[in-house]
Design an enzyme around this catalytic site. Structure first.
Site, PDB file in Angstrom:
ATOM      1  N   TYR A  76      57.253  18.884 -92.021  1.00 61.01           N
ATOM      2  CA  TYR A  76      58.619  18.872 -91.471  1.00 61.01           C
ATOM      3  C   TYR A  76      59.349  20.175 -91.823  1.00 61.01           C
ATOM      4  O   TYR A  76      59.970  20.815 -90.959  1.00 61.01           O
ATOM      5  CB  TYR A  76      59.347  17.661 -92.050  1.00 61.01           C
ATOM      6  CG  TYR A  76      60.741  17.408 -91.550  1.00 61.01           C
ATOM      7  CD1 TYR A  76      60.965  16.773 -90.328  1.00 61.01           C
ATOM      8  CD2 TYR A  76      61.855  17.759 -92.325  1.00 61.01           C
ATOM      9  CE1 TYR A  76      62.252  16.504 -89.885  1.00 61.01           C
ATOM     10  CE2 TYR A  76      63.145  17.492 -91.890  1.00 61.01           C
ATOM     11  CZ  TYR A  76      63.338  16.865 -90.672  1.00 61.01           C
ATOM     12  OH  TYR A  76      64.618  16.603 -90.235  1.00 61.01           O
ATOM     13  N   LYS A  89      60.780  22.870 -89.124  1.00 59.66           N
ATOM     14  CA  LYS A  89      62.217  23.171 -89.062  1.00 59.66           C
ATOM     15  C   LYS A  89      62.488  24.655 -89.335  1.00 59.66           C
ATOM     16  O   LYS A  89      63.428  25.232 -88.784  1.00 59.66           O
ATOM     17  CB  LYS A  89      62.989  22.272 -90.030  1.00 59.66           C
ATOM     18  CG  LYS A  89      62.961  20.781 -89.653  1.00 59.66           C
ATOM     19  CD  LYS A  89      63.547  20.544 -88.271  1.00 59.66           C
ATOM     20  CE  LYS A  89      63.665  19.070 -87.925  1.00 59.66           C
ATOM     21  NZ  LYS A  89      64.181  18.836 -86.562  1.00 59.66           N
TER      22      LYS A  89
HETATM   23  P1  NAP Z   1      66.481   9.349 -85.629  1.00 57.58           P
HETATM   24  O1  NAP Z   1      67.600   8.429 -85.961  1.00 57.58           O
HETATM   25  O2  NAP Z   1      65.105   9.010 -86.110  1.00 57.58           O
HETATM   26  O3  NAP Z   1      66.470   9.611 -84.057  1.00 57.58           O
HETATM   27  C1  NAP Z   1      65.502  10.448 -83.481  1.00 57.58           C
HETATM   28  C2  NAP Z   1      65.306  10.045 -82.035  1.00 57.58           C
HETATM   29  O4  NAP Z   1      64.274  10.897 -81.486  1.00 57.58           O
HETATM   30  C3  NAP Z   1      64.819   8.595 -81.878  1.00 57.58           C
HETATM   31  O5  NAP Z   1      65.489   7.957 -80.832  1.00 57.58           O
HETATM   32  C4  NAP Z   1      63.339   8.782 -81.593  1.00 57.58           C
HETATM   33  O6  NAP Z   1      62.773   7.734 -80.818  1.00 57.58           O
HETATM   34  C5  NAP Z   1      63.361  10.075 -80.782  1.00 57.58           C
HETATM   35  N1  NAP Z   1      62.030  10.681 -80.744  1.00 57.58           N
HETATM   36  C6  NAP Z   1      61.087  10.713 -81.716  1.00 57.58           C
HETATM   37  N2  NAP Z   1      59.976  11.316 -81.275  1.00 57.58           N
HETATM   38  C7  NAP Z   1      60.212  11.660 -79.984  1.00 57.58           C
HETATM   39  C8  NAP Z   1      59.431  12.302 -78.991  1.00 57.58           C
HETATM   40  N3  NAP Z   1      58.174  12.691 -79.232  1.00 57.58           N
HETATM   41  N4  NAP Z   1      59.973  12.499 -77.763  1.00 57.58           N
HETATM   42  C9  NAP Z   1      61.237  12.094 -77.488  1.00 57.58           C
HETATM   43  N5  NAP Z   1      62.032  11.480 -78.389  1.00 57.58           N
HETATM   44  C10 NAP Z   1      61.514  11.258 -79.631  1.00 57.58           C
HETATM   45  O7  NAP Z   1      66.753  10.815 -86.211  1.00 57.58           O
HETATM   46  P2  NAP Z   1      68.132  11.567 -86.524  1.00 57.58           P
HETATM   47  O8  NAP Z   1      68.413  11.418 -87.973  1.00 57.58           O
HETATM   48  O9  NAP Z   1      69.185  11.217 -85.538  1.00 57.58           O
HETATM   49  O10 NAP Z   1      67.637  13.084 -86.337  1.00 57.58           O
HETATM   50  C11 NAP Z   1      67.846  13.825 -85.146  1.00 57.58           C
HETATM   51  C12 NAP Z   1      67.390  15.264 -85.394  1.00 57.58           C
HETATM   52  O11 NAP Z   1      68.124  15.816 -86.482  1.00 57.58           O
HETATM   53  C13 NAP Z   1      65.909  15.389 -85.762  1.00 57.58           C
HETATM   54  O12 NAP Z   1      65.375  16.550 -85.207  1.00 57.58           O
HETATM   55  C14 NAP Z   1      65.953  15.505 -87.274  1.00 57.58           C
HETATM   56  O13 NAP Z   1      64.827  16.158 -87.781  1.00 57.58           O
HETATM   57  C15 NAP Z   1      67.227  16.297 -87.457  1.00 57.58           C
HETATM   58  N6  NAP Z   1      67.825  16.156 -88.778  1.00 57.58           N
HETATM   59  C16 NAP Z   1      68.245  14.933 -89.233  1.00 57.58           C
HETATM   60  C17 NAP Z   1      68.801  14.842 -90.507  1.00 57.58           C
HETATM   61  C18 NAP Z   1      69.304  13.526 -91.086  1.00 57.58           C
HETATM   62  O14 NAP Z   1      69.683  13.502 -92.279  1.00 57.58           O
HETATM   63  N7  NAP Z   1      69.360  12.440 -90.343  1.00 57.58           N
HETATM   64  C19 NAP Z   1      68.934  15.989 -91.304  1.00 57.58           C
HETATM   65  C20 NAP Z   1      68.483  17.212 -90.800  1.00 57.58           C
HETATM   66  C21 NAP Z   1      67.949  17.282 -89.535  1.00 57.58           C
HETATM   67  P3  NAP Z   1      62.094   6.473 -81.584  1.00 57.58           P
HETATM   68  O15 NAP Z   1      63.126   5.889 -82.457  1.00 57.58           O
HETATM   69  O16 NAP Z   1      61.645   5.585 -80.463  1.00 57.58           O
HETATM   70  O17 NAP Z   1      60.947   7.055 -82.367  1.00 57.58           O
END
Ligand code: NAP
Length: 254
Positions: A155, A159
């Protein structure tokens, strides 16, 4: 009333829930028709309905961002239904945990496939429409993990790669009126961080409390914190901001 150029449309990947859902709702409130892209079309319904309730326009589109054919078809459907995309938010991501010595090659490929190849595929499909329009915004979700993530070398690598991707896009596409920027969130309340708490055997409340202790502003983030930033970077007002990494983490990141 939209302040975007006439005919602007947005694509947000991973928009069924979490950060992507908040970004999609915010861009729709800003006046953009939004394609809500996620793995399963039915899962997009909640975001699409919320946007429509707020008076916006949205379309649910199923695609695995790591699959070239699905991405090409998804973007073609957006073009024919909503119009050519001028704002792209590469948000879909996954972050499973595994120690390096236990990490399978398959996990590495999957994490890099969704988190790094995915933004490449979607951007490649969307950018020709921005070039044609002479205006565009590519916003990509990196992470503070780009600076190193003790629990997830795959990851963290993806990133960090997205930062190079973003800066390279900014250099290559600026002359077409297209900006490219990355957002690097810190801890944000979502299903991703909820899953991390479960894996660590902590309640989500306890996990958030501990995370907040190391955040200078004394709290963890919410998806709307990221949506505000995406809204600014997507706006015409941000036209002179490109190739940047905006840390939305409640404090500085080394
Ligand atoms: P999340 O709640 O897990 O939501 C991610 C979404 O992306 C889910 O709806 C998931 O679908 C979908 N997804 C996964 N694989 C996919 C694919 N191959 N094609 C299309 N859609 C896909 O994550 P989040 O926390 O909102 O994170 C969103 C972004 O921010 C990510 O890139 C993450 O790395 C980044 N980020 C998050 C955090 C944090 O603390 N939350 C911090 C830094 C960066 P399913 O649920 O069906 O798998």
């Amino acid at each position: 009333m939209s302040f975007f150029p006439h005919g602007s449309t947005a694509i947000v990947t991973g928009a069924a829930r979490g950060i992507g859902a908040a970004v999609a709702r915010r861009l729709a409130k800003d006046g953009l028709p939004v394609a809500v892209v996620d793995l399963d079309e039915a899962d997009c319904a909640t975001t699409v309905e919320a946007i429509r309730r707020d008076g916006g326009e949205a379309l649910a589109v199923a695609a695995d961002v790591s699959d070239e054919r699905q991405v090409e078809e998804a973007v073609a459907r957006v073009v024919s239904t909503l119009g050519p995309p001028s704002v792209l938010v590469n948000n879909a991501g996954i972050g499973p945990r595994a120690e390096l010595v236990e990490m399978t090659t398959e996990q590495w490929d999957t994490v890099l496939g969704v988190n790094l190849r995915g933004p490449f595929l979607v951007t490649r499909a969307a950018v020709p429409h921005m070039i044609e329009a002479g205006w565009g915004r590519v916003i990509t979700m990196s992470s503070i993990s780009a600076a190193g993530d003790a629990a997830r070398v795959d990851y963290g690598s993806a990133k960090a790669g997205l930062i190079g991707f973003t800066k390279s896009l900014a250099l290559q596409l600026g002359r077409h009126g297209i900006t490219a920027n990355a957002i690097a969130p810190g801890f944000v309340v979502s299903d991703m961080t909820r899953a991390s708490a479960r894996r660590l055997g902590l309640t989500f409340e306890e996990f958030q409390r501990r995370a907040a202790e190391s955040v200078p502003v004394g709290r963890v983030g919410v998806p709307e914190d990221i949506a505000h930033t995406a809204s600014y970077l997507a706006s015409p007002a941000a036209g002179f901001v490109s190739g940047q990494v905006v840390y939305v983490a409640g404090g500085p990141v080394d």
